[in-house]
Scaffold this motif. Structure first.
Motif, short mmCIF file in Angstrom:
data_model
loop_
_atom_site.label_atom_id
_atom_site.label_comp_id
_atom_site.label_asym_id
_atom_site.label_seq_id
_atom_site.Cartn_x
_atom_site.Cartn_y
_atom_site.Cartn_z
N ASP A 39 0.84 -1.20 0.00
CA ASP A 39 0.00 0.00 0.00
C ASP A 39 0.88 1.25 0.00
O ASP A 39 0.64 2.19 -0.77
CB ASP A 39 -0.94 -0.01 1.21
N ASP A 40 1.90 1.27 0.83
CA ASP A 40 2.82 2.41 0.89
C ASP A 40 3.54 2.61 -0.45
O ASP A 40 3.67 3.74 -0.94
CB ASP A 40 3.86 2.22 2.00
N TYR A 45 1.26 8.68 -6.34
CA TYR A 45 1.03 10.05 -5.85
C TYR A 45 2.32 10.78 -5.47
O TYR A 45 2.72 11.72 -6.15
CB TYR A 45 0.08 10.04 -4.65
N ASP A 46 2.96 10.35 -4.41
CA ASP A 46 4.09 11.08 -3.83
C ASP A 46 5.28 11.20 -4.78
O ASP A 46 5.88 12.27 -4.90
CB ASP A 46 4.55 10.44 -2.52
N SER A 100 1.11 3.92 -3.13
CA SER A 100 0.83 5.34 -2.89
C SER A 100 2.00 6.20 -3.35
O SER A 100 1.81 7.27 -3.93
CB SER A 100 0.54 5.60 -1.42
#
Length: 114
Positions: free
Chosen positions: A41-42, A49-50, A45
């Motif tokens: 999940d990290d 996104y990041d 993401s």
């Protein structure tokens, strides 16, 4: 005409859509499964996104320079693309640790994430 996909507002709706498509979804049970699920999940993401711009550059560089670890899949749109990224079958530990020059986009993404 670009197909417009439904926007799903909750994890439950996403799960129902996946099940309707014939995708088996299993919840993590053990602590190690929960840890891996959280790390995935990290990472997703970060990629979506990041670190989106850096990650997109890694993918496009592989595609444009004849790398074999990235492929563009059908189902994207003019605004968004869908990629598959393959980890190398051999020498993963050497490439991931940085002891060997990496030409694999998947390893480069993991390095960027770390």
């Amino acid at each position: 005409m670009v197909a417009r996909y439904p926007e799903l507002g909750s994890d439950y709706e996403i799960l129902q859509e996946l099940v309707g498509m014939g995708v088996d979804v299993f919840d993590p049970v053990t602590k190690s499964e929960q840890f891996i699920a959280q790390m995935m999940d990290d990472f997703s993401s970060f990629v979506l996104y990041d670190g989106r711009e850096k990650c997109l550059k890694i993918l496009e560089d592989d595609l444009c320079n004849g790398g074999n670890s990235v492929g563009e899949l059908q189902g994207g749109s003019e605004a968004f693309s869908i990629y598959r990224v393959s980890f190398p079958p051999n020498d993963f530990n050497e490439e991931a640790s940085g002891t060997k020059k990496c030409k694999n986009a998947a390893i480069s993404l993991v390095r960027e994430f770390n």
